[in-house]
Write a protein that holds these residues in place. Sequence first.
Motif, PDB file in Angstrom:
ATOM      1  N   THR A  11      38.739  46.616  39.066  1.00 53.21           N
ATOM      2  CA  THR A  11      38.448  45.901  40.135  1.00 53.21           C
ATOM      3  C   THR A  11      38.344  44.379  39.522  1.00 53.21           C
ATOM      4  OG1 THR A  11      37.135  47.557  41.116  1.00 53.21           O
ATOM      5  CG2 THR A  11      36.729  45.315  41.870  1.00 53.21           C
ATOM      6  N   CYS A  12      39.178  43.276  40.059  1.00 51.62           N
ATOM      7  CA  CYS A  12      39.130  42.296  39.895  1.00 51.62           C
ATOM      8  C   CYS A  12      37.884  41.460  40.265  1.00 51.62           C
ATOM      9  CB  CYS A  12      40.347  41.417  40.470  1.00 51.62           C
ATOM     10  SG  CYS A  12      40.630  39.564  40.194  1.00 51.62           S
ATOM     11  N   GLU A  17      40.068  42.866  44.413  1.00 48.37           N
ATOM     12  CA  GLU A  17      41.187  43.814  44.595  1.00 48.37           C
ATOM     13  C   GLU A  17      41.327  44.686  43.513  1.00 48.37           C
ATOM     14  OE1 GLU A  17      44.718  45.324  46.546  1.00 48.37           O
ATOM     15  OE2 GLU A  17      43.398  43.729  47.234  1.00 48.37           O
ATOM     16  N   GLN A  18      41.742  46.058  43.698  1.00 44.74           N
ATOM     17  CA  GLN A  18      41.736  47.155  42.852  1.00 44.74           C
ATOM     18  C   GLN A  18      43.117  47.159  42.377  1.00 44.74           C
ATOM     19  OE1 GLN A  18      40.023  50.946  44.041  1.00 44.74           O
ATOM     20  NE2 GLN A  18      38.195  50.397  42.854  1.00 44.74           N
ATOM     21  N   THR A  19      43.366  46.967  40.932  1.00 38.71           N
ATOM     22  CA  THR A  19      44.578  47.488  40.272  1.00 38.71           C
ATOM     23  C   THR A  19      44.403  48.916  39.617  1.00 38.71           C
ATOM     24  OG1 THR A  19      45.043  45.021  40.026  1.00 38.71           O
ATOM     25  CG2 THR A  19      46.131  46.493  38.588  1.00 38.71           C
ATOM     26  N   CYS A  34      45.709  40.938  37.252  1.00 42.22           N
ATOM     27  CA  CYS A  34      45.408  41.552  38.823  1.00 42.22           C
ATOM     28  C   CYS A  34      46.597  41.353  39.374  1.00 42.22           C
ATOM     29  CB  CYS A  34      44.316  40.569  39.397  1.00 42.22           C
ATOM     30  SG  CYS A  34      43.979  40.900  40.919  1.00 42.22           S
ATOM     31  N   SER A  35      47.055  42.399  40.351  1.00 38.55           N
ATOM     32  CA  SER A  35      48.185  42.298  40.988  1.00 38.55           C
ATOM     33  C   SER A  35      48.170  41.434  42.065  1.00 38.55           C
ATOM     34  CB  SER A  35      48.602  43.902  41.121  1.00 38.55           C
ATOM     35  OG  SER A  35      47.624  44.346  42.060  1.00 38.55           O
ATOM     36  N   GLU A  36      47.006  41.209  42.647  1.00 35.45           N
ATOM     37  CA  GLU A  36      46.803  40.412  43.896  1.00 35.45           C
ATOM     38  C   GLU A  36      46.621  38.746  43.488  1.00 35.45           C
ATOM     39  OE1 GLU A  36      46.519  39.732  47.659  1.00 35.45           O
ATOM     40  OE2 GLU A  36      46.945  41.478  46.705  1.00 35.45           O
ATOM     41  N   ILE A  41      42.185  39.741  33.110  1.00 36.98           N
ATOM     42  CA  ILE A  41      41.027  40.401  33.361  1.00 36.98           C
ATOM     43  C   ILE A  41      40.872  41.016  31.610  1.00 36.98           C
ATOM     44  CG2 ILE A  41      39.452  42.193  33.995  1.00 36.98           C
ATOM     45  CD1 ILE A  41      41.239  41.883  36.560  1.00 36.98           C
TER      46      ILE A  41
END
Length: 71
Positions: A11-12, A17-19, A34-36, A41
Motif C-alpha cells: 500500500t502506497c 493505492e495497492q500495488t 507505486c503504479s498509481e 517506496i
Amino acid sequence: MLEDRDLCPITCPRCREQTYKEIGRLKSEGRVVCSECGMRIRFNRDEFVRAIDKAKEIIADGARSVRSSED
C-alpha cells in the motif's frame, strides 16, 4: 504458500493505492514504485524476509494442527 512467485500487496503511503509485486522481487530489490502515483517506496529487505519466513512458520504450524485434529 508464500513462494517467490506469489503476489504481495504493497500500500502506497502517499495515495493509498495497492500495488502487487512478486515476493521474490521484493526480497531482492527492497523497493517498489507505486503504479498509481509513482512514489518510490523503500523498505528493509531483511525485515521483509524475516516476516515472510515467520508467516510461513505460522501457516505450517496451523496446517499441522489441522491435520492432527483430524486424526
